[in-house]
Design a protein around this motif. Structure first.
Motif, mmCIF file in Angstrom:
data_model
loop_
_atom_site.group_PDB
_atom_site.id
_atom_site.type_symbol
_atom_site.label_atom_id
_atom_site.label_comp_id
_atom_site.label_asym_id
_atom_site.label_seq_id
_atom_site.Cartn_x
_atom_site.Cartn_y
_atom_site.Cartn_z
ATOM 1 N N ALA A 45 -0.417 -0.418 1.795
ATOM 2 C CA ALA A 45 -0.822 0.243 3.061
ATOM 3 C C ALA A 45 -1.666 1.141 2.409
ATOM 4 C CB ALA A 45 0.341 0.770 4.019
ATOM 5 N N LYS A 46 -1.490 1.857 1.313
ATOM 6 C CA LYS A 46 -2.057 2.601 0.626
ATOM 7 C C LYS A 46 -3.586 2.058 0.223
ATOM 8 C CE LYS A 46 1.040 6.332 -1.083
ATOM 9 N NZ LYS A 46 1.883 6.396 -1.976
ATOM 10 N N SER A 47 -3.378 0.669 -0.426
ATOM 11 C CA SER A 47 -4.608 0.112 -0.678
ATOM 12 C C SER A 47 -5.680 -0.355 0.391
ATOM 13 C CB SER A 47 -4.242 -1.287 -1.242
ATOM 14 O OG SER A 47 -3.871 -2.187 -0.374
ATOM 15 N N LEU A 48 -4.929 -0.218 1.753
ATOM 16 C CA LEU A 48 -6.105 -0.385 2.938
ATOM 17 C C LEU A 48 -6.225 1.112 3.423
ATOM 18 C CD1 LEU A 48 -4.124 -3.411 4.366
ATOM 19 C CD2 LEU A 48 -6.334 -3.276 3.059
ATOM 20 N N GLY A 49 -5.808 2.322 2.765
ATOM 21 C CA GLY A 49 -6.231 3.425 3.103
ATOM 22 C C GLY A 49 -5.241 4.319 4.088
ATOM 23 N N GLU A 50 -3.946 3.823 3.993
ATOM 24 C CA GLU A 50 -2.992 4.416 4.924
ATOM 25 C C GLU A 50 -2.039 5.135 4.111
ATOM 26 O OE1 GLU A 50 -2.181 5.912 8.076
ATOM 27 O OE2 GLU A 50 -2.954 4.217 8.640
ATOM 28 N N GLU A 51 -2.128 6.391 3.931
ATOM 29 C CA GLU A 51 -1.530 7.205 2.831
ATOM 30 C C GLU A 51 -0.048 7.016 3.015
ATOM 31 O OE1 GLU A 51 -2.315 8.428 -0.153
ATOM 32 O OE2 GLU A 51 -4.078 7.172 0.070
ATOM 33 N N GLN A 52 0.205 7.390 4.245
ATOM 34 C CA GLN A 52 1.763 7.531 4.675
ATOM 35 C C GLN A 52 2.140 6.429 5.809
ATOM 36 O OE1 GLN A 52 4.254 9.703 3.313
ATOM 37 N NE2 GLN A 52 5.435 8.687 4.441
ATOM 38 N N ILE A 53 3.072 5.871 5.558
ATOM 39 C CA ILE A 53 3.521 4.586 6.782
ATOM 40 C C ILE A 53 4.469 5.109 7.423
ATOM 41 C CG2 ILE A 53 2.152 2.560 5.836
ATOM 42 C CD1 ILE A 53 5.136 1.890 5.418
ATOM 43 N N GLU A 54 4.659 5.176 8.601
ATOM 44 C CA GLU A 54 5.726 5.461 9.562
ATOM 45 C C GLU A 54 6.536 4.276 10.201
ATOM 46 O OE1 GLU A 54 6.524 8.591 10.025
ATOM 47 O OE2 GLU A 54 4.858 9.460 9.213
ATOM 48 N N PRO A 55 7.659 4.439 10.854
ATOM 49 C CA PRO A 55 8.312 3.237 11.344
ATOM 50 C C PRO A 55 7.638 2.343 12.139
ATOM 51 C CG PRO A 55 9.739 5.195 11.491
ATOM 52 C CD PRO A 55 8.407 5.555 10.857
ATOM 53 N N TRP A 56 6.514 2.887 12.900
ATOM 54 C CA TRP A 56 5.583 2.039 13.840
ATOM 55 C C TRP A 56 4.531 1.249 12.993
ATOM 56 C CZ3 TRP A 56 6.943 7.230 14.538
ATOM 57 C CH2 TRP A 56 5.905 8.106 14.176
ATOM 58 N N ASP A 57 4.390 1.578 11.764
ATOM 59 C CA ASP A 57 3.517 0.779 10.806
ATOM 60 C C ASP A 57 4.038 -0.396 9.998
ATOM 61 O OD1 ASP A 57 1.617 2.814 11.556
ATOM 62 O OD2 ASP A 57 2.310 4.163 9.902
ATOM 63 N N LEU A 58 5.397 -0.501 10.322
ATOM 64 C CA LEU A 58 6.157 -1.066 9.179
ATOM 65 C C LEU A 58 5.609 -2.851 9.267
ATOM 66 C CD1 LEU A 58 7.820 -0.613 6.888
ATOM 67 C CD2 LEU A 58 10.004 -0.920 8.543
ATOM 68 N N THR A 59 6.070 -3.213 10.959
ATOM 69 C CA THR A 59 5.942 -4.559 11.024
ATOM 70 C C THR A 59 4.520 -4.892 10.784
ATOM 71 O OG1 THR A 59 7.636 -4.299 12.550
ATOM 72 C CG2 THR A 59 6.422 -6.143 12.698
ATOM 73 N N TYR A 60 3.401 -4.141 11.144
ATOM 74 C CA TYR A 60 2.189 -4.414 11.142
ATOM 75 C C TYR A 60 1.413 -4.470 9.651
ATOM 76 C CZ TYR A 60 -2.967 -3.485 11.183
ATOM 77 O OH TYR A 60 -4.422 -3.358 11.164
ATOM 78 N N TYR A 61 2.017 -3.545 8.683
ATOM 79 C CA TYR A 61 1.587 -3.797 7.154
ATOM 80 C C TYR A 61 2.419 -4.864 6.464
ATOM 81 C CZ TYR A 61 -1.468 -0.105 7.554
ATOM 82 O OH TYR A 61 -2.694 0.880 7.831
ATOM 83 N N SER A 62 3.678 -5.151 7.052
ATOM 84 C CA SER A 62 4.509 -6.115 6.437
ATOM 85 C C SER A 62 3.582 -7.524 6.765
ATOM 86 C CB SER A 62 5.668 -6.026 7.029
ATOM 87 O OG SER A 62 6.642 -7.384 6.578
ATOM 88 N N GLU A 63 3.294 -7.753 7.965
ATOM 89 C CA GLU A 63 2.704 -8.772 8.425
ATOM 90 C C GLU A 63 1.433 -9.228 7.810
ATOM 91 O OE1 GLU A 63 1.855 -12.486 10.232
ATOM 92 O OE2 GLU A 63 3.583 -11.520 10.302
ATOM 93 N N LYS A 64 0.406 -7.980 7.552
ATOM 94 C CA LYS A 64 -0.816 -8.255 6.609
ATOM 95 C C LYS A 64 -0.442 -8.803 5.101
ATOM 96 C CE LYS A 64 -4.419 -5.406 8.693
ATOM 97 N NZ LYS A 64 -4.837 -6.582 9.341
ATOM 98 N N LEU A 65 0.507 -7.979 4.745
ATOM 99 C CA LEU A 65 1.149 -8.208 3.232
ATOM 100 C C LEU A 65 1.311 -9.608 3.021
ATOM 101 C CD1 LEU A 65 1.563 -7.548 0.178
ATOM 102 C CD2 LEU A 65 3.823 -6.406 0.948
ATOM 103 N N LYS A 66 2.284 -10.283 4.069
ATOM 104 C CA LYS A 66 2.583 -11.481 4.181
ATOM 105 C C LYS A 66 1.359 -12.606 4.086
ATOM 106 C CE LYS A 66 5.617 -14.636 6.708
ATOM 107 N NZ LYS A 66 6.511 -14.695 8.120
ATOM 108 N N LYS A 67 0.450 -12.291 4.799
ATOM 109 C CA LYS A 67 -0.721 -12.940 4.850
ATOM 110 C C LYS A 67 -1.772 -12.859 3.592
ATOM 111 C CE LYS A 67 -1.845 -14.593 9.516
ATOM 112 N NZ LYS A 67 -1.554 -13.816 10.431
#
Length: 648
Positions: free
Chosen positions: A293-315
């Motif tokens: 998430a940091k590499s995409l510019g999101e410094e601090q991820i919250e619980p509502w970001d988890l599924t979103y960034y997890s899916e992006k990382l999987k892809k």
């Protein structure tokens, strides 16, 4: 040898059931009129008549599921209260209970299978309140009526809260959402409606690019039904009271009376041990998502970001798309390949037979083992409008021997909702469909290979709740084995086998971020067991959850997250002090699965041992003892970690 299944004449079937209930009552009276009781003169005929009634009921409930009509709904609804009354009266019958106790103390000719039937029956009569004085019985009845009302209210509150919330979004708010999900959300005015119903909620949380909207959805989802906090307090107090009236220390102990696990402490120790192994891996997975998430510019991820960034990382890690597998998984080839696999794995041959079916696309097979016809299986796999969605195994008849020595052979149905073939394309399955097929066939084989002579513990009958998924989970694991996929995963046009790289990607996708998934399940399971070990008030329930999260979770949710208020599995479903069952059965299945894999998958001597110690024994002994007979020792947690792609 096998009766035919007739799908017509529902009115006649209803009359048969009503007549059978009456004749059963009279027959039981005549059995109770005997001067002394033995297993042979009482429990043998008693099992037979109850099984006969169960078989008749299955015919109607099955048709109501696979060939649903106004007539089937009306008749089934008409029967339900009468059946409920019949079984309630039976469970409260003191004279039957006295006969069972007499058999237990006087009949010395009982074999282990019969002893298990007797123990289960006595236990179930006790759990229904037989043997208690009239006042206590009445109190127990009132508690159960009140609990039924409260759990229903709990469920209704969650549903109402879910239905009450909706976000109307514009085109720019749905950036990133797949077309199929956008189409489902699209309204007539061109806006998009996202709700708290899981398919809609998870679609936005996984793909929705607007962080503010993700937070809004998350906040609404985890604060649903705040009034359920008080209901939880009431439900737990009543369950505790029910347990104590029945002579149990806590509700957790009462729940385990019908399961493999012996004590709440044993379950908690199992969950803690698994957490100890999985949590360090889950923490690394969480760091990987944060770094990504940091590499995409999101410094601090919250619980509502988890599924979103997890899916992006999987892809980003590997492109997995179920659709690319479908040309390799043509339904007919998959079925034939699955039968070939089961013959190589377990020595079971499937021979197609022509018989009466409720729908032309239904297939029927006899199962042959070592030259002997053992049972019959019906496969109903295609989606239809008059058929309920989902997949299941329904047992029609169990293997047993009646009081005259006549043997009845088992019959089961496997039902799924796979895509229908079209004029231009055959039915092409997804990998998840193949997993479903293997899973349900695992249940079916557990029932169909039974050699138990007592109906109440034959096949899936009498198997403990926390072990019933063992054979089904065992079988579904083979879907990811290259040796197995190579038997049937061939392109339906070119006949080319599935590329090995596809299989590797499939396994990676299955195990992606799996440790985080494991600790999430452990959080639910430990919380469930602990709240049922005491009689906590609303604030204490929250304290217990906070403590469990501290021990197990890697993502700490905000303090306003009241997940417990919508935990319907345990406060409105059948999983109270039993949520651990998912992982418990998976522990058994993982050990059994790797015992085959480590022998090269196909080893008929090993398979015959598994068949004889587990599949043929059904519910005739404690499932953990049967597992030990097969495996030679207790299950090892490392196999479960290996199955989830977690290094031990």
């Amino acid at each position: 040898m096998f009766p035919e299944f007739h799908s017509d004449n529902l009115i006649e079937k209803e009359k048969t059931i009503l007549d059978k209930m009456e004749s059963n009552k009279q027959f039981i009276e005549s059995l109770l009129g005997q001067s002394s009781f033995s297993f042979q003169n009482f429990l043998k005929p008693y099992q037979r008549i109850q099984t006969e009634l169960g078989d008749f009921i299955t015919e109607i409930s099955h048709l109501n599921s696979v060939k649903n009509s106004e007539e089937s709904q009306t008749i089934y609804s008409r029967l339900l209260p009468k059946l409920s009354e019949y079984y309630t009266d039976l469970g409260q019958n003191e004279t039957i209970f006295a006969a069972l106790l007499q058999i237990q103390s006087t009949d010395k000719n009982i074999n282990p299978e019969q002893r298990k039937v007797l123990e289960n029956e006595i236990r179930d009569f006790r759990l229904s309140g037989v043997g208690l004085d009239t006042t206590t019985k009445e109190e127990l009845k009132n508690i159960r009526i009140k609990l039924a009302d409260l759990t229903n209210q709990f469920s209704q509150n969650v549903l109402n809260a879910t239905n009450a919330f909706a976000l109307s979004l514009k085109e720019e708010d749905v950036a990133g959402i797949p077309e199929s999900d956008k189409n489902s959300a699209k309204q007539s005015d061109g806006t998009y409606k996202f709700t708290l119903h899981f398919p809609s909620y998870i679609a936005y949380m996984t793909y929705g690019e607007n962080r503010k909207i993700r937070k809004e959805l998350y906040d609404a989802y985890c604060t649903r039904a705040p009034e359920n906090g008080k209901l939880i307090e009431e439900i737990l107090a009543l369950r505790d009271k029910e347990a104590k009236l029945l002579g149990f220390e806590t509700y957790a102990h009462l729940s385990l009376a019908t399961k493999v696990a012996n004590t709440p402490e044993e379950v908690i120790s199992f969950l803690d041990h698994l957490a100890e192994k999985a949590k360090p891996i889950a923490e690394k997975e969480y760091v990987a998502i944060q770094d990504f998430a940091k590499s995409l510019g999101e410094e601090q991820i919250e619980p509502w970001d988890l599924t979103y960034y997890s899916e992006k990382l999987k892809k980003a890690s590997f492109s997995y798309d179920e659709e690319i597998y479908r040309p390799y998984l043509e339904k007919e080839t998959v079925i034939q390949g699955t039968f070939q696999f089961l013959q190589q794995l377990l020595g079971v041959t499937f021979q197609e037979v022509k018989t009466n079916v409720w729908e032309p696309s239904v297939l029927c097979y006899d199962l042959i083992v070592e030259g002997e016809t053992r049972s019959r299986l019906y496969l109903d796999l295609e989606v239809r409008t008059e058929k309920k969605g989902g997949a299941w195994m329904h047992n029609w008849k169990p293997h047993f021997q009646d009081e005259t020595g006549k043997t009845e052979l088992p019959i089961a149905f496997v039902v799924a909702s796979f895509p229908k073939a079209t004029a231009t394309q055959p039915s092409l399955l997804r990998p998840s469909d193949v997993v479903t097929l293997f899973h349900e066939l695992g249940h079916a084989l557990h029932h169909l290979l039974s050699k138990v002579k007592e109906a109440f513990v034959s096949g899936v009958n009498g198997v403990e709740w926390d072990a019933v998924e063992f054979p089904s989970q065992f079988l579904e694991n083979f879907v990811y084995e290259p040796k197995v996929l190579q038997l049937f995963a061939k392109h339906y046009q070119t006949k080319e086998p599935i590329p090995n790289s596809y299989i590797e990607t499939m396994v990676k996708a299955k195990n992606f971020m799996s440790a985080m998934g494991v600790v999430r399940q452990l959080e639910f399971a430990k919380f469930d067991m602990l709240v049922h070990k005491e009689r906590p008030n609303e604030s204490r329930v929250q304290e217990i959850l906070n403590q469990v999260r501290k021990e197990v979770a890697v993502v700490t949710p905000p303090s306003y997250n009241k997940f417990q208020n919508s935990f319907t599995h345990i406060f409105a479903g059948g999983y109270a002090a039993g949520y651990y069952s998912y992982k418990w059965a998976e522990l058994l299945s993982a050990n059994a699965f790797y015992s085959f894999v480590d022998k090269g998958v196909f080893d008929l001597e090993h398979a015959a041992h598994f068949r004889k110690t587990v599949l043929e024994k059904g519910g005739s002994a404690n499932a953990m003892n049967l597992f030990r007979d097969f495996y030679g020792k207790d299950p090892d947690i490392d196999a479960l970690l290996r199955l989830n792609g977690i290094a031990a």
